[in-house]
Each structure stands twice: as C-alpha cells, then as structure tokens.
Design a protein around this motif. Structure first.
Motif, mmCIF file in Angstrom:
data_model
loop_
_atom_site.group_PDB
_atom_site.id
_atom_site.type_symbol
_atom_site.label_atom_id
_atom_site.label_comp_id
_atom_site.label_asym_id
_atom_site.label_seq_id
_atom_site.Cartn_x
_atom_site.Cartn_y
_atom_site.Cartn_z
ATOM 1 N N ALA A 133 -7.287 -4.395 -1.864
ATOM 2 C CA ALA A 133 -8.115 -5.226 -1.148
ATOM 3 C C ALA A 133 -7.696 -6.556 -0.960
ATOM 4 C CB ALA A 133 -9.519 -5.201 -2.050
ATOM 5 N N GLY A 182 0.764 -1.331 -0.057
ATOM 6 C CA GLY A 182 0.164 0.105 0.041
ATOM 7 C C GLY A 182 0.886 1.236 -0.063
ATOM 8 N N ARG A 234 -4.096 -10.798 -1.991
ATOM 9 C CA ARG A 234 -4.138 -9.203 -1.782
ATOM 10 C C ARG A 234 -4.242 -9.067 -3.359
ATOM 11 N NH1 ARG A 234 -3.145 -5.431 1.631
ATOM 12 N NH2 ARG A 234 -2.245 -3.521 0.787
ATOM 13 N N LYS A 274 -3.440 5.809 4.368
ATOM 14 C CA LYS A 274 -4.349 4.544 4.586
ATOM 15 C C LYS A 274 -5.588 4.589 3.750
ATOM 16 C CE LYS A 274 -6.808 2.125 8.511
ATOM 17 N NZ LYS A 274 -7.145 2.038 9.861
ATOM 18 N N GLU A 275 -6.231 5.801 3.518
ATOM 19 C CA GLU A 275 -7.092 6.192 2.709
ATOM 20 C C GLU A 275 -7.146 5.590 1.186
ATOM 21 O OE1 GLU A 275 -10.361 9.641 1.519
ATOM 22 O OE2 GLU A 275 -8.797 9.719 2.904
ATOM 23 N N ARG A 276 -6.050 5.964 0.749
ATOM 24 C CA ARG A 276 -5.965 5.899 -0.619
ATOM 25 C C ARG A 276 -5.657 4.273 -0.682
ATOM 26 N NH1 ARG A 276 -4.272 8.225 -5.533
ATOM 27 N NH2 ARG A 276 -4.617 6.965 -7.066
ATOM 28 N N THR A 277 -4.848 3.540 0.332
ATOM 29 C CA THR A 277 -4.400 2.161 0.357
ATOM 30 C C THR A 277 -5.863 1.338 0.246
ATOM 31 O OG1 THR A 277 -2.333 2.481 1.482
ATOM 32 C CG2 THR A 277 -3.380 0.450 1.551
ATOM 33 N N GLN A 278 -6.703 1.814 0.990
ATOM 34 C CA GLN A 278 -7.924 1.113 1.004
ATOM 35 C C GLN A 278 -8.820 1.193 -0.141
ATOM 36 O OE1 GLN A 278 -9.738 2.791 4.991
ATOM 37 N NE2 GLN A 278 -9.007 1.253 6.119
ATOM 38 N N THR A 279 -8.682 2.401 -0.852
ATOM 39 C CA THR A 279 -9.296 2.463 -2.268
ATOM 40 C C THR A 279 -8.902 1.547 -3.436
ATOM 41 O OG1 THR A 279 -9.926 4.801 -1.641
ATOM 42 C CG2 THR A 279 -9.875 4.121 -3.910
ATOM 43 N N ASP A 280 -7.347 1.579 -3.360
ATOM 44 C CA ASP A 280 -6.717 0.783 -4.457
ATOM 45 C C ASP A 280 -6.417 -0.506 -3.966
ATOM 46 O OD1 ASP A 280 -6.722 3.177 -5.649
ATOM 47 O OD2 ASP A 280 -4.672 3.637 -5.713
#
Length: 714
Positions: free
Chosen positions: A543, A530, A550, A535-541
């Motif tokens: 899963a 990530g 992953r 963290k926000e962009r990691t959760q978007t791109d």
C-alpha cells in the motif's frame, strides 16, 4: 538455559574459588582495557522510537528519526554505480575467491540423506578490477547475442563467483535479472521462465544436464543457454533453435573492440534490477520486482548496523544467491572492500574431512547466516553436533566444559567477556568456523534462544538476528553487535520504518501494555515494487500512504519492546482457533520444540473442531535409535517410527520441553506421528527453501491426523 553437570561437590568448590579469585584480580584491568564499559552502555541505550506520540506511529532507528537513509555513497544510487565506486577504491584488492575441488565423496547419514565430502585445493582469487572487467565483457557479449536493455534474462545456477559476475553484468547494462533457486522443481522453473518470457538463461553444466534438458521443450521462447563452467559433454538432446554457449565465449565476444559497451544503457534508480522468485509455501513461486534503489536502500541499512566492515574482512558465500539475504549480503560486502570466498553448507560443519574445511583456509572474520537448511537451520545442526560430542567426553571433561559454559553464559548476560575461557575451553569449537569469526548474523528463519546463546558462547563473537523479506529487499531489522539478548530481531534499520497494525482476530493491538503488538508493516525505499504480473496480490500485500510512502504488509506479528527492538511473536497464517476458543500459533509451537535433539523437523497441526494440537515429527535417526535401544524397542527404522510405544516416549519428551518453553497445555502436542520418510522438495512436503508446506503435509498425513484425533472412518 544452563547445562547440568555432575562434578564432585568438593572439586566444584575449588573450581568456583579459583574462578572467584581470577575474576577479582582481572576485573579492573579487563573493564578498563576491553572496551566493555562502552559496549554495556550502548546495549542499554534506546535503539528506536516512535516518530509521533501515538499508538499507530511508526518506529524508526534513533539514527534516522528525521530522515530515512537511502544511499550508501554520495551519487551511488544504482548497483552499477556502487560497483564502479568499489572497483575504483579497491581496484587491486581480492574480491571473489573460488577453491579448487580435487575430489568428491558421498557420505550417507544415519537418516539416509547423502552429503558430499569434498577434498579441496587452493583458492584462486579475482581482484575487484578483474571482476569488473569480466562483468563488463560478459554484458557486452550478451548484447551481441541480442539482449536488450530492460528485458529479462534468467540465472539458474549454484552460488559461485560466476553468479555474481553475471549479476553485475546485468546491472551494468540494465538487464532485468530473473533469479531461480537451483533446487526448484521442474514445474516451478518452467513457470518462472515462461512468465518472464526469457530468451537467455545462465546456468551450470550440472543443472543444464540434470534439470534444464528435461524442460527446455516447455520453454518456447528460449534461444540461448550459457554455461558458466565450460561446455557440457552432450549437446544433441536440446531442441533445434537453442544455442548453447560458454560464459568464456560470450565474454570473448564482448571483449572485442567493436562490441565493447555495445548498446549499453545505464539504469536509473527506479529500474528493475532483479525479479526474484520466492519459494512460497503454497502454489507456484511469485516473482518479486526489486529495483536498484530498493537494493541500494537495503544494503545502506545493513551497513549502519555492522560496524568497522572493511578490506580485512572475509565473507563466506554459501547460501543461495537467488535468495535476497545472500544477494544483499554479498552486495553489501562488495561495496566495502571485503573478500567473498565461496563455500557450501557441507564445509561449514563436520561433513568435511579434517584439514579441508573452507573456513580453516581463508579464515573468515565476518560471517552471515540465513539460518535455513534442509531439515533445520545450519546453526541448530552445528549446535546439536557439538553437544553430541560433549556428551561423548569423559565425565570430568564434560563437567569442566559445562562449568565454563555456564560461567560464560552468566558473564555474557551482564555484558562481560571471558578471554580465558575463550582461549582454553572454546578454542576448538571456534575453529569449526576458522577461529577468527567476528560476527554471526541469522535471518530468514527464527533462531532458538538456546542455539543463539550457544553460538555466543562457543564461537566467542556476537550472534545477532535480522528480519526482512524478499518484498522488503531483505531489509527490516538487525540486532546491534553489542546486544547480547536473545529472541529479538533488533531495531528498524536506518533505511526503513516499522509500525504495528491492530489484528483483532488474534487479539493483538498497538495499544497493548507493556508492549505494543500487531501485524508488522515495513515502510521505506527498500520496499519493493510488487509481484511480477500479479496485480491482485500486489494490491493485497502493498500500500502507499498519503505521503507517498510505500508499505509492505508482512503477515508477521511483532511487539516493540522498551528499547525499540522488535520481537516476532506470531504469524497470521499460522493461527488456529481450537474448539474451546483458544488460539494456537503453530509456528510458535514448532519454534519451541524444533531444537530438541530427537527432532530434525516438526510440523504442528490443529483442527478448529478439536480441543488439542497434534504434530508430525521428522525424527533424528541416531537419537531415536538410541532411545529405542534404551527402551527395548526393536525393529527396522520404519517399525521403530510406527511403534505406538515410541510415539508415547517422544511425546513425553516433547511435553517436558514444551513446559520449560512456557507453552500452554493446549499448545502442547498431545499426540504425535514419527515419520520415517524424509521431507525434501522432491517429496513436495517442503519448499525449495525447505520451509514447511502445511497444506501438502496435511493432505499427506490425513489418515494419520484422523487416527490421532480418532476420527478415522474405520
């Protein structure tokens, strides 16, 4: 696409008859002895299949249907173990080569850009054992300076042997290497260094004096600067508290008996190896956290797709090592006993004086391209340069070249080779890259079908494409060496799997016939951890599925063809809906038009409130000036570019090319603007990797857009 000739019809019949007789007499022995029968059979094989028989199933290489590969050599699950294995196996073999620069000269191009011409001396080589020792000493020296395991250390340096030595030192000692493009602007450098809280940076004298000295006061935690190429000429300009060292002095500290292996902590596969800052098209660059196992998995996938790589091969290292493709390629070559000779883009084409080409000295056998340059892919630039020289030939020479070109193109499409044409017609062109290039691979930016076929023909070797992202450790797909199709990026590597996710807005579904289409998702051990402190962009791109796999959401649109190879057909961010409801992919439009000789770069634009596409064009000064002369358009360079008549002439050419590229009428730019100013990272219109910044380009050309759409307030 075939080239047109104007040879006498009678002479043409004679030449065709000779070719027919030659083909008839040589076909059987060639077919039996060349190995082409096996290559043709392999090219027709299925290369990837869905794991399960349902539309949403992931595709895997037929060589990894039951289990994805993750380790290149048994037990070598971290980068330091892989290098130790290579050092033991290839101990006294050449590894890193640096060529002496005797002299540099500036050469001003017609566009106003300045390239460096270099006069080069001999190569100085370091063996695997010597590189290992230098890296070990450097790592121990860094520990003496206070570097702790699992803490960040930055490298901001040009691609060179010292870059790789520094990286290996960090891998050995479990230091987290922060990489920054040497072309990054000041704010981006400050952002990366402060976000990762580095206290030590490895750089060169030139970058220290041209970039770092202006921003060090903005990096409060910085304590040590290490120059890889000796002491700088001035020291007084740096704030108190910052100590400048040379790489040699740090290595000397580490070589002392009491400091050898000082505080060395070996990494485990899940530890971060690199925090790689990508040169994003919007906002500040993001740091991608790449673990040891991510990179090991990635180069394991690459290794399966490039056969027979070994000690006799030489790799040209010239792309930014701060880019994941170059780093992965060099680690991949290092693990196989290859030599890596360092070069630069200016020494790969005609920007260097005859007799001093890097490639003509160390004779590369394996060459890996990323395919990006300051205004276009390097391959595209070589293609245009060669075709310009062909146009300068006599009528007979040009016609003979074109006949040979078209003949070989026809043979390649059947899977055949043409040894006579290779030795008689294309030998001089092939010498541009040393004459013995075995493989050319392109990734990072799409390679046009015309350029790919041109490289196949003129450089007499397979030219493939790959697909991957920093977020997937550079790994995704690579075409096989016997696959001579164009426009595809190959099947998934053995380290990963790929599936297509429906994208309703764009009208792409994994149930589409004849080929499933959708957003490309990459899954496997090569998928990275990530974004650093995001963290926000990691959760978007990213899963993780129910099996712990992953996945990376790439934003690219692809389709799987019948043999399991992937084709990139669109990108979500580039999609614009026109007033009448048609969807236009701006990237598709640009890819279809950028190979035109009149164009150095192009940015398409469309408004949802309008019914047609427009484009900003960075013109090729030589070609545009010649067209202006033919059309009787006079003036300065700016006056020519701003001429409405010239805009119409270029737009006509674009329309013809768009038609031949099968663009729809609504996709073809109806109006264009010729920009006399170059697009560089300094202007803010392209990234430091020279990708288009659409938002910035749109803002910069807002008045032009209003003029082209007739919406200007005046």
């Amino acid at each position: 696409m075939k080239l047109k000739h104007n040879i006498n019809p009678f002479l043409l019949h004679i030449i065709n008859f000779v070719i027919l007789v030659y083909s008839f007499l040589t076909y059987v022995p060639w077919y039996v002895l060349s190995g082409s029968r096996q290559a043709i059979a392999k090219s027709k094989q299925i290369k990837a299949k869905p794991v399960y028989h349902k539309p949403s199933s992931a595709y895997r290489s037929v060589n990894s249907l039951h289990c994805l590969a993750s380790v290149l050599y048994p037990g070598c699950d971290t980068l330091d173990k892989a290098f130790k294995y290579a050092r033991t196996k290839f101990e006294n073999k050449k590894l890193l080569g640096t060529r002496e620069i005797l002299k540099e000269e500036d050469e001003i191009q017609p566009s106003g850009k300045v390239f460096k011409k270099v006069i080069l001396g001999k190569y100085n080589w370091l063996t695997y054992d010597e590189v290992y020792t230098k890296a070990a000493n450097f790592g121990s020296g860094l520990a003496v300076l206070g570097q702790q395991p699992k803490t960040n250390i930055a490298i901001f340096c040009e691609t060179r042997a010292e870059w790789m030595i520094s990286a290996q030192a960090c891998f050995m000692n479990n230091y987290q290497l922060v990489t920054l493009y040497a072309t990054l602007g000041g704010p981006a450098i400050v952002h990366g260094l402060n976000e990762t809280e580095v206290s030590t940076i490895i750089t060169s004298k030139e970058l220290m004096q041209t970039k770092l000295k202006d921003i060090v006061s903005q990096i409060p935690l910085l304590r040590h600067i290490i120059t890889v190429d000796g002491k700088p000429t001035t020291w007084s300009e740096f704030p108190k508290g910052i100590i400048v060292h040379t790489m040699a002095s740090v290595q000397a500290m580490g070589a002392k008996a009491e400091n050898v292996n000082k505080q060395r902590v070996r990494p485990v596969p899940s530890d971060i190896a690199v925090i790689m800052y990508t040169s994003g098209s919007t906002g500040l660059p993001k740091g991608v956290m790449i673990s040891h196992c991510n990179l090991i998995a990635g180069i394991t996938g690459m290794a399966e797709r490039i056969p027979h790589l070994g000690e006799k091969d030489t790799y040209i290292g010239y792309l930014p090592l701060a880019h994941v493709l170059e780093l992965s390629a060099e680690l991949f070559c290092l693990s196989h006993g290859c030599c890596i000779g360092y070069s630069s883009p200016q020494t790969l084409g005609d920007q260097i004086k005859e007799g001093n080409k890097n490639t003509s000295i160390y004779i590369p056998i394996f060459l890996y391209y990323m395919g990006e340059d300051n205004t276009m892919e390097i391959m595209d630039r070589i293609y245009k340069n060669v075709m310009n020289k062909v146009n300068e030939m006599s009528s007979f020479q040009r016609s003979l070249f074109i006949l040979a070109y078209n003949y070989k193109m026809e043979q390649i499409s059947k899977g055949y080779t043409t040894p006579l044409c290779d030795s008689l017609i294309f030998r001089k062109v092939r010498l541009l890259l040393g004459g013995k290039t075995r493989v050319l691979l392109c990734g990072g930016a799409p390679l046009s079908a015309a350029t790919q076929r041109f490289m196949n023909i003129c450089f007499c070797c397979p030219v493939g494409q790959g697909y991957g992202l920093t977020e997937s450790a550079g790994a995704g797909t690579i075409t096989e060496v016997w696959d001579y199709t164009t426009g595809r990026v190959g099947a998934p590597l053995v380290c990963c799997e790929i599936k297509l996710l429906n994208w309703e807005e764009g009208g792409y579904y994994n149930t589409d016939k004849p080929y499933p289409r959708g957003e490309i998702l990459i899954g496997g051990q090569n998928v990275t951890m990530g974004y650093y402190k995001n963290k926000e962009r990691t959760q978007t791109d990213f899963a993780v599925d129910e099996n712990g796999q992953r996945w990376l959401y790439t934003g690219d649109i692809g389709e799987f063809q019948a043999d399991g190879c992937l084709k990139i057909i669109d990108r979500k961010k580039d999609l614009v809906k026109l007033q009448a409801g048609e969807y236009v992919s701006l990237g598709k439009v640009e890819a279809a038009l950028k190979n035109l000789p009149l164009i150095d770069n192009i940015c398409a634009y469309a408004s949802s409130f309008q019914s047609f596409v427009v484009a900003f064009v960075l013109p090729n000064q030589k070609e545009i000036t010649e067209l202006a002369r033919k059309k009787g358009i006079k003036g300065t360079w700016e006056e020519i570019c701003n001429s409405a008549e010239m805009e119409k002439e270029v737009q006509k050419v674009l329309a013809d090319v768009a038609s031949s590229a099968n663009l729809e009428k609504f996709e073809t730019p109806l109006k264009i603007h010729l920009s006399p100013e170059p697009w560089t990272p300094e202007t803010g219109l392209v990234t430091d990797a020279f990708k288009l910044k659409r938002k910035e380009l749109t803002a910069y050309y807002l008045e032009v857009i209003n003029r082209m759409y007739g919406t200007d307030k005046n």
